[in-house]
Design a protein around this motif. Structure first.
Motif, short mmCIF file in Angstrom:
data_model
loop_
_atom_site.label_atom_id
_atom_site.label_comp_id
_atom_site.label_asym_id
_atom_site.label_seq_id
_atom_site.Cartn_x
_atom_site.Cartn_y
_atom_site.Cartn_z
N GLY A 141 6.85 2.92 18.26
CA GLY A 141 6.24 1.98 19.19
C GLY A 141 5.17 1.17 18.48
N LYS A 142 5.39 -0.11 18.36
CA LYS A 142 4.43 -1.01 17.69
C LYS A 142 4.49 -2.39 18.34
CE LYS A 142 7.90 -2.00 14.13
NZ LYS A 142 8.21 -2.09 12.70
N HIS A 143 4.67 -2.39 19.65
CA HIS A 143 5.03 -3.59 20.38
C HIS A 143 3.85 -4.48 20.75
CE1 HIS A 143 4.35 -0.02 22.82
NE2 HIS A 143 3.77 -0.80 23.71
N GLU A 188 20.91 9.71 20.58
CA GLU A 188 20.89 8.39 21.22
C GLU A 188 19.61 8.21 22.04
OE1 GLU A 188 23.53 5.67 24.35
OE2 GLU A 188 24.10 7.74 23.90
N ILE A 189 18.90 7.11 21.79
CA ILE A 189 17.67 6.81 22.52
C ILE A 189 17.99 5.83 23.64
CG2 ILE A 189 15.38 5.74 22.36
CD1 ILE A 189 15.22 6.78 19.50
N ALA A 246 15.09 1.81 24.13
CA ALA A 246 16.06 1.78 23.03
C ALA A 246 15.69 0.79 21.94
CB ALA A 246 17.45 1.46 23.58
N HIS A 247 14.91 -0.25 22.30
CA HIS A 247 14.53 -1.25 21.29
C HIS A 247 13.55 -0.67 20.27
CE1 HIS A 247 11.38 -1.38 24.36
NE2 HIS A 247 10.57 -1.90 23.45
N LYS A 248 13.00 0.50 20.55
CA LYS A 248 12.08 1.14 19.62
C LYS A 248 12.80 2.07 18.63
CE LYS A 248 8.43 1.12 23.14
NZ LYS A 248 7.54 1.97 23.96
N ALA A 249 14.10 2.24 18.79
CA ALA A 249 14.86 3.12 17.91
C ALA A 249 14.95 2.54 16.51
CB ALA A 249 16.26 3.34 18.48
N GLU A 250 14.83 3.41 15.52
CA GLU A 250 14.97 3.03 14.11
C GLU A 250 16.06 3.89 13.49
OE1 GLU A 250 13.40 0.68 12.52
OE2 GLU A 250 11.74 0.14 13.84
N PHE A 251 16.79 3.31 12.55
CA PHE A 251 17.92 4.03 11.95
C PHE A 251 17.82 4.16 10.43
CE2 PHE A 251 19.23 2.10 15.93
CZ PHE A 251 19.77 3.18 16.60
N ASP A 252 16.67 3.80 9.89
CA ASP A 252 16.44 3.89 8.45
C ASP A 252 16.02 5.32 8.09
OD1 ASP A 252 15.67 3.68 5.82
OD2 ASP A 252 14.33 1.99 6.11
#
Length: 219
Positions: free
Chosen positions: A164-166, A9-10, A14-20
């Motif tokens: 991170g690509k914000h 769990e990040i 948390a908005h930078k978490a990826e689940f693919d």
């Protein structure tokens, strides 16, 4: 989809978490370097190791007398980190300077690959990943070399990915500051090849570019 456990769990960013799952694979395949944590007699240690993926497993190898591998082969819990740095984020304020990156964390336990034929197969896959077609040109490992090599595997069943690509996130109050803002990209360039001085005449330079896509130096 990636696993969702207490360890994966990040919470921070948390908005930078990826689940693919494919994004996890891509980070590992491009990095090929795992920073591996181990709790030793003198305290915790993190050691970088070459690492490669075949399907849903990650493999590392080394000498039989390696301190790191001796600890990991006992089945101790460990953590692997893969990180790719993609650039600096330059904001109008010092506080909002940041970075673009792709990172993956893998939790679990290593198991030992003892069979020499399986070692040979997996090590040759690694060579083909970094230099396609090379196993057809070189002498492959003999039984003595394979026996002297420790090969460990860890499954990708518990892992997290953070990207991170914000872009620039300046405060509205800073938008009028007359300073340049934007992204300073950071790219890895692979090649050109550098031959040894004692190379036989007439040996053509191999083409390994397909393993690296846009990272190959001619792009």
């Amino acid at each position: 989809m990636l696993s969702n456990t207490k360890r994966t769990e990040i919470k921070k960013g948390a908005h930078k978490a990826e689940f693919d799952q494919e994004k996890l694979y891509k980070i590992i395949d491009e990095s090929l370097i795992a920073h591996i944590a181990l709790s030793g007699e003198k305290g915790p240690v993190v050691i970088p190791m070459l690492a490669w993926r075949v399907d849903n497993m990650v493999y590392i190898h080394g000498a039989k007398n390696s301190r790191l591998l001796r600890g990991l082969k006992k089945g101790e819990q460990t953590c692997l980190n893969f990180t790719l740095f993609d650039g600096w984020v330059l904001a109008r304020s010092a506080f909002h300077h940041s970075a673009h990156y792709r990172s993956a964390v893998v939790f679990g336990q290593f198991s030992v690959i003892d069979d020499n034929a399986e070692k040979d197969r997996l090590l040759n896959i690694f060579i083909e990943q970094i230099a396609p077609g090379r196993i057809n040109d070189i002498r492959l490992s003999n039984q003595k070399e394979l026996t002297a090599t420790e090969l460990l595997a860890i499954p990708l069943t518990e892992a997290s990915v953070k990207i991170g690509k914000h872009g620039v996130n300046d405060d509205k109050a800073d938008l009028d500051i007359p300073a340049w803002a934007g992204i300073l990209p950071y790219r890895t360039v692979v090649g050109p090849l550098e031959p040894v001085s004692d190379l036989y005449e007439g040996i053509e330079e191999p083409d390994y570019s397909k393993a690296y896509g846009k990272r190959w130096h001619q792009h």
